[in-house]
Design an enzyme around this catalytic site. Structure first.
Site, PDB file in Angstrom:
ATOM      1  N   GLU A  47       0.857  -1.191   0.000  1.00  0.00           N
ATOM      2  CA  GLU A  47       0.000   0.000   0.000  1.00  0.00           C
ATOM      3  C   GLU A  47       0.889   1.236   0.000  1.00  0.00           C
ATOM      4  OE1 GLU A  47      -2.867   0.608   3.131  1.00  0.00           O
ATOM      5  OE2 GLU A  47      -3.327  -1.523   3.127  1.00  0.00           O
ATOM      6  N   ASP A  58      -5.422   8.193  10.270  1.00  0.00           N
ATOM      7  CA  ASP A  58      -4.011   7.904  10.534  1.00  0.00           C
ATOM      8  C   ASP A  58      -3.618   8.179  11.980  1.00  0.00           C
ATOM      9  OD1 ASP A  58      -3.911   7.343   7.877  1.00  0.00           O
ATOM     10  OD2 ASP A  58      -2.840   9.164   7.290  1.00  0.00           O
TER      11      ASP A  58
END
Length: 257
Positions: A47, A58
Site C-alpha cells: 500500500e 491515521d
C-alpha cells in the site's frame, strides 16, 4: 472478472502480508528503492499512502510521515508519475483520502493509475454508499476498490459490502486510528471469522498489527494482515535489515483456519 490483486493475495498456505508506506516519506527519489526492498522481503502487495493535510484515519506515526512528505511537496500526481516507471512485479495499492483524487480529477486519476503496477485502491473517507463517485470510472479496469470494514458495522451492512467486495476486504481490527498496539478487541476473532464466511475475496486484518504473534493470531481466523505503522517507523529509522527479517518471518506464517 477476478482482479489481479485477489489472485495475488489468495494463498491457501501462508498468510498474505501487505505492507504500508507513505509515498514520498524520505523523498520521492527513495520510493522505488523502498518498493523493491519490500518486494524482496516477501510481501504480497504494498500500500502506498498519499500525503494529506487532514488524515482522519491515521495514527501519529503515519501522520508524521505524511507531514514529512508534504514538506517535500509530494503530491498524488507526482507519486503516480514515479510509479509509471516502477519495476515492481507485485501489486501496488493506492491509499488516498478522496480530496487529493478530486483535486487531480477522477478520470485523470484512473487513467494515470492504469499506467502503473497499481491494482488496488483504498479511500478511507469514502463511505460504501458513496462509492458510485468513482466506480463508474473503474469499471472494466483491473483496479480493485477495496472496502474498509469496521468492528461496529451491523451484519446486514457487512453482507452488502462483502457482496460487492473486490481485491480483498480490509478488516479494521480496532476502533480508532492506525498505530502499533498490544491489545485488540475481544470480539475480533468472531468478527473476522464471520467476515471470512461471507466474503468472496480474501479478508485481511489491519490497524495495529506489529509483531509475528499478531500475524499468527490473525492467521487463525483470516487470510492475512496489513502492517503499516511499524514499517513506516522502521524505514524512517533506517532499520532495513531488521525490518526485512521481520517481514520474511511474517510471510512464512501458515494459515490455520
Amino acid at each position: 472478472m477476478t482482479k489481479t490483486l485477489t489472485k495475488k493475495i489468495s494463498n491457501k498456505k501462508h498468510a498474505a502480508v501487505v505492507t504500508y508506506i507513505m509515498g514520498g516519506d524520505g523523498g520521492l527519489d527513495n520510493l522505488e528503492e523502498q518498493l523493491l526492498f519490500l518486494e524482496k522481503s516477501g510481501v504480497s502487495a504494498i500500500e502506498i499512502g498519499i500525503p494529506f493535510s487532514d488524515p482522519v484515519a491515521d495514527g501519529p506515526i503515519i501522520q508524521l510521515a505524511g507531514l514529512r512528505a508534504l514538506k517535500k511537496q509530494v503530491s498524488l500526481e507526482a507519486i503516480l508519475n514515479k510509479l509509471a516507471t516502477s519495476q515492481v512485479q507485485i501489486p501496488l495499492i493506492i491509499m488516498s483520502y478522496i480530496n487529493p483524487i478530486f483535486h487531480l480529477g477522477i478520470p485523470k486519476f484512473v487513467e494515470m493509475v492504469q499506467k502503473t503496477p497499481v491494482k488496488g485502491l483504498i479511500i478511507p473517507d469514502l463511505p460504501y454508499e458513496h462509492q458510485t463517485l468513482i466506480t463508474p470510472e473503474l469499471e472494466g479496469t483491473d483496479i480493485a476498490l477495496i472496502p474498509l470494514v469496521s468492528l461496529t458495522s451491523p451484519k446486514e451492512r457487512l453482507k452488502e459490502i462483502a457482496k460487492q467486495a473486490e481485491g480483498f476486504i480490509y478488516a479494521v481490527t480496532v476502533n480508532g486510528t492506525t498505530g502499533v498496539r498490544n491489545k485488540f478487541d475481544t470480539h475480533i476473532d468472531t468478527h473476522l471469522a464471520y467476515l471470512k464466511s461471507i466474503s468472496p475475496v480474501p479478508v485481511l486484518a489491519g490497524f495495529g498489527v506489529s509483531s509475528i504473534e499478531h500475524v499468527e493470531k490473525f492467521a487463525h481466523v483470516c487470510d492475512g494482515v496489513i502492517i503499516g505503522s511499524k514499517v513506516v517507523q522502521m524505514l524512517h529509522e533506517n532499520k532495513k535489515a531488521e525490518l526485512g527479517t521481520f517481514l520474511q518471518k511474517a510471510a512464512e506464517v501458515r494459515i490455520e483456519n
